[in-house]
Design an enzyme around this catalytic site. Sequence first.
Site, PDB file in Angstrom:
ATOM      1  N   ARG A  68      12.084 -12.831 -18.924  1.00  0.00           N
ATOM      2  CA  ARG A  68      12.498 -13.058 -20.318  1.00  0.00           C
ATOM      3  C   ARG A  68      13.734 -13.936 -20.417  1.00  0.00           C
ATOM      4  NH1 ARG A  68      11.067  -7.003 -22.088  1.00  0.00           N
ATOM      5  NH2 ARG A  68      12.510  -6.619 -20.411  1.00  0.00           N
ATOM      6  N   LYS A 174       5.538   0.452  -5.283  1.00  0.00           N
ATOM      7  CA  LYS A 174       5.638   1.807  -5.786  1.00  0.00           C
ATOM      8  C   LYS A 174       6.762   1.888  -6.801  1.00  0.00           C
ATOM      9  CE  LYS A 174       8.639   4.550  -4.543  1.00  0.00           C
ATOM     10  NZ  LYS A 174       9.990   4.963  -4.091  1.00  0.00           N
ATOM     11  N   HIS A 204       6.874  -0.026   1.196  1.00  0.00           N
ATOM     12  CA  HIS A 204       7.627  -0.845   2.157  1.00  0.00           C
ATOM     13  C   HIS A 204       7.775  -0.168   3.516  1.00  0.00           C
ATOM     14  CE1 HIS A 204      11.182   1.532   1.012  1.00  0.00           C
ATOM     15  NE2 HIS A 204      11.745   1.084   2.112  1.00  0.00           N
ATOM     16  N   LYS A 208       7.520  -1.646   8.000  1.00  0.00           N
ATOM     17  CA  LYS A 208       8.545  -1.493   9.041  1.00  0.00           C
ATOM     18  C   LYS A 208       7.889  -1.565  10.414  1.00  0.00           C
ATOM     19  CE  LYS A 208      11.418   1.626   6.255  1.00  0.00           C
ATOM     20  NZ  LYS A 208      12.824   1.277   6.210  1.00  0.00           N
ATOM     21  N   GLU A 242      18.941  10.614   3.863  1.00  0.00           N
ATOM     22  CA  GLU A 242      19.835   9.518   3.487  1.00  0.00           C
ATOM     23  C   GLU A 242      21.231  10.074   3.252  1.00  0.00           C
ATOM     24  OE1 GLU A 242      17.871   6.359   0.903  1.00  0.00           O
ATOM     25  OE2 GLU A 242      16.823   8.172   0.321  1.00  0.00           O
ATOM     26  N   HIS A 266       6.038   7.182   0.929  1.00  0.00           N
ATOM     27  CA  HIS A 266       6.512   6.914   2.293  1.00  0.00           C
ATOM     28  C   HIS A 266       6.201   8.048   3.285  1.00  0.00           C
ATOM     29  CE1 HIS A 266       8.505   3.875   0.069  1.00  0.00           C
ATOM     30  NE2 HIS A 266       9.589   4.540  -0.240  1.00  0.00           N
ATOM     31  N   LYS A 366      18.844  13.040  -0.416  1.00  0.00           N
ATOM     32  CA  LYS A 366      19.964  12.100  -0.541  1.00  0.00           C
ATOM     33  C   LYS A 366      21.247  12.867  -0.216  1.00  0.00           C
ATOM     34  CE  LYS A 366      17.705   8.761  -3.223  1.00  0.00           C
ATOM     35  NZ  LYS A 366      17.436   7.531  -2.486  1.00  0.00           N
TER      36      LYS A 366
HETATM   37  C1  BG6 Z   1      12.720   3.722  -1.819  1.00  0.00           C
HETATM   38  C2  BG6 Z   1      13.252   4.844  -2.645  1.00  0.00           C
HETATM   39  O1  BG6 Z   1      11.341   3.579  -2.007  1.00  0.00           O
HETATM   40  O2  BG6 Z   1      12.977   3.977  -0.452  1.00  0.00           O
HETATM   41  C3  BG6 Z   1      14.736   5.020  -2.418  1.00  0.00           C
HETATM   42  O3  BG6 Z   1      13.010   4.586  -4.012  1.00  0.00           O
HETATM   43  C4  BG6 Z   1      15.020   5.187  -0.955  1.00  0.00           C
HETATM   44  O4  BG6 Z   1      15.242   6.120  -3.145  1.00  0.00           O
HETATM   45  C5  BG6 Z   1      14.360   4.081  -0.144  1.00  0.00           C
HETATM   46  O5  BG6 Z   1      16.418   5.144  -0.780  1.00  0.00           O
HETATM   47  C6  BG6 Z   1      14.483   4.337   1.336  1.00  0.00           C
HETATM   48  O6  BG6 Z   1      14.022   3.230   2.027  1.00  0.00           O
HETATM   49  P1  BG6 Z   1      14.614   2.852   3.436  1.00  0.00           P
HETATM   50  O7  BG6 Z   1      13.842   1.645   3.860  1.00  0.00           O
HETATM   51  O8  BG6 Z   1      16.067   2.605   3.243  1.00  0.00           O
HETATM   52  O9  BG6 Z   1      14.350   4.049   4.301  1.00  0.00           O
END
Ligand code: BG6
Length: 517
Positions: A68, A174, A204, A208, A242, A266, A366
């Site tokens: 936009r 996602k 993603h 990896k 994390e 994931h 987290k």
């Molecule tokens: C994302 C989540 O898909 O993956 C995040 O939305 C998360 O909350 C992240 O932190 C973790 O990805 P990676 O590659 O850092 O393990």
Amino acid sequence: MSSEIHPKLNVTQPNSGEHTVEPVSDPFVLVIYGASGDLAARKVLPSIYKLYRRDLLPEKFAVMGVARTGFSDDSFRAAMLDAVKRYVPETFDADSWNDFAGRLYYQPIQYDSDESGKLLGKRLDEIDKAFGIRGNRVFYIALPPMLYETVIDNIGGAGLARKEHGWTRIIIEKPFGNSLKTSRSLTNTLHKYFEENQIFRIDHYLGKETVQNILMFRFANAIYEPIWNRRYIDHVQITAAESLGIEHRAGYYESAGVIRDMFQNHILQLLALVAMEPPARFEAEEVRNEKTKVFRSIRPFDTKKLDESWAVGQYVVGIVDGKPVPDYRSEKDVPPNSNTPTFAAGVFHVDNWRWQGVPFFLRSGKRLARGITEIAIQFKAAPHLMFDRVLAGYAGPNVLVFRIKPDEGIMQSFFTKVPGSRLCLQQVRMEFSYESVSSGAVFDAYQKVLIDCMSGDHMLFVRQDGVELTWELLDPVLSALNGFGPPAPYASGSEGPANADRLISKTGRDWRRLAEL
Ligand code: BG6
């Protein structure tokens, strides 16, 4: 007595370094919806630039930014120059920048306007002619999920999802919905215009290197396959911990929570790769079929006894990396009475012959003690411990660990005798580290998925049936948790809430301690 030491055993690492990848051969234009946003600047454009710098893109390609924001081609080029300098400074090369920048275009758009869509179509036709692209297009949707369906209708409504004149593909990331119902609605909208084989759903994690390696490791090393089952494996632990909080993503995270954010995609993908049967051929559909079978075999949760299989928590104040951090409810834009879980642990059972009786303990959260993602395959103890009488403190059975991040690698633990006259056991680790065999040439997840999409390879993308099966499994859990009351508090920087410990300790096992991994 027993002790644990971690010597680096001498692991032979042949074939070091060279990463061979076929360059993309078809010409294409990449259309980035949301090109003025954060994801485009941080990940998508820098990844394309890296591929360009590594000569992996064809001579004929262009990028069309769409959003936009009222950029012109020139101001878009300037913004992308900033992005590349900021996010991949090591790759930036002033000499070739002009050639790359000359391939960048921008079209302002209203996402819900057919007219806008048609204008875009016109410009794409012009670029197609100018570069000799032969009609091949990839639409990358780098926008917040609530806009997905509007944008897909925009692309389809303007007749841009065509199947003739070259190929058209669409990439979405996602979350694929936030429930079975909304994910089906997204699929229905996609299927109005695109065939399933035109759709590339990114998780993603599958991009990896270490995750891809799970399959290679399992199916290329004959010594593990015979013991990869309930006779030899006691249980599996998958951890995605994390130390970061939710950063600035409260808007999304509040309505997602950890189960939608990490488990539905994931972590269940990791479980599927560990648990799947060997596919007949290493081809996208065969691999995805086997993964789907795993999702189908996961035992549904008894929502009346949810606390027997799930534990959830929310972080409160604590110390992470030596610094005090706020509680979740004080994060920007989080309501002070939020019950969104930031930690969850679940016990999964895969009901088939291979895995009957082998629990899969999955956890993610987290603000935990460490940022670490790993899969630990815990083997059964030796059937008869003749050392038990003479040696106290046997430290447990063998473990095979796939370390997804950081320090990507594989670790196998086993026992040896401590040299010397006393009878003494020590646990040692045999470690393989990716760093030692890659000369920095490894692709990051975005480069990998982009190159695979341009090459039409679906192996690392999630298929519709897999998405729906995982939602089918988790939807009832999510609804039942709503009536569960507030998630258990856990201190930031800790190992997670005590209810997660109880979940596993009642089976006579323990979590691997994050602080010690
Ligand atoms: C994302 C989540 O898909 O993956 C995040 O939305 C998360 O909350 C992240 O932190 C973790 O990805 P990676 O590659 O850092 O393990």
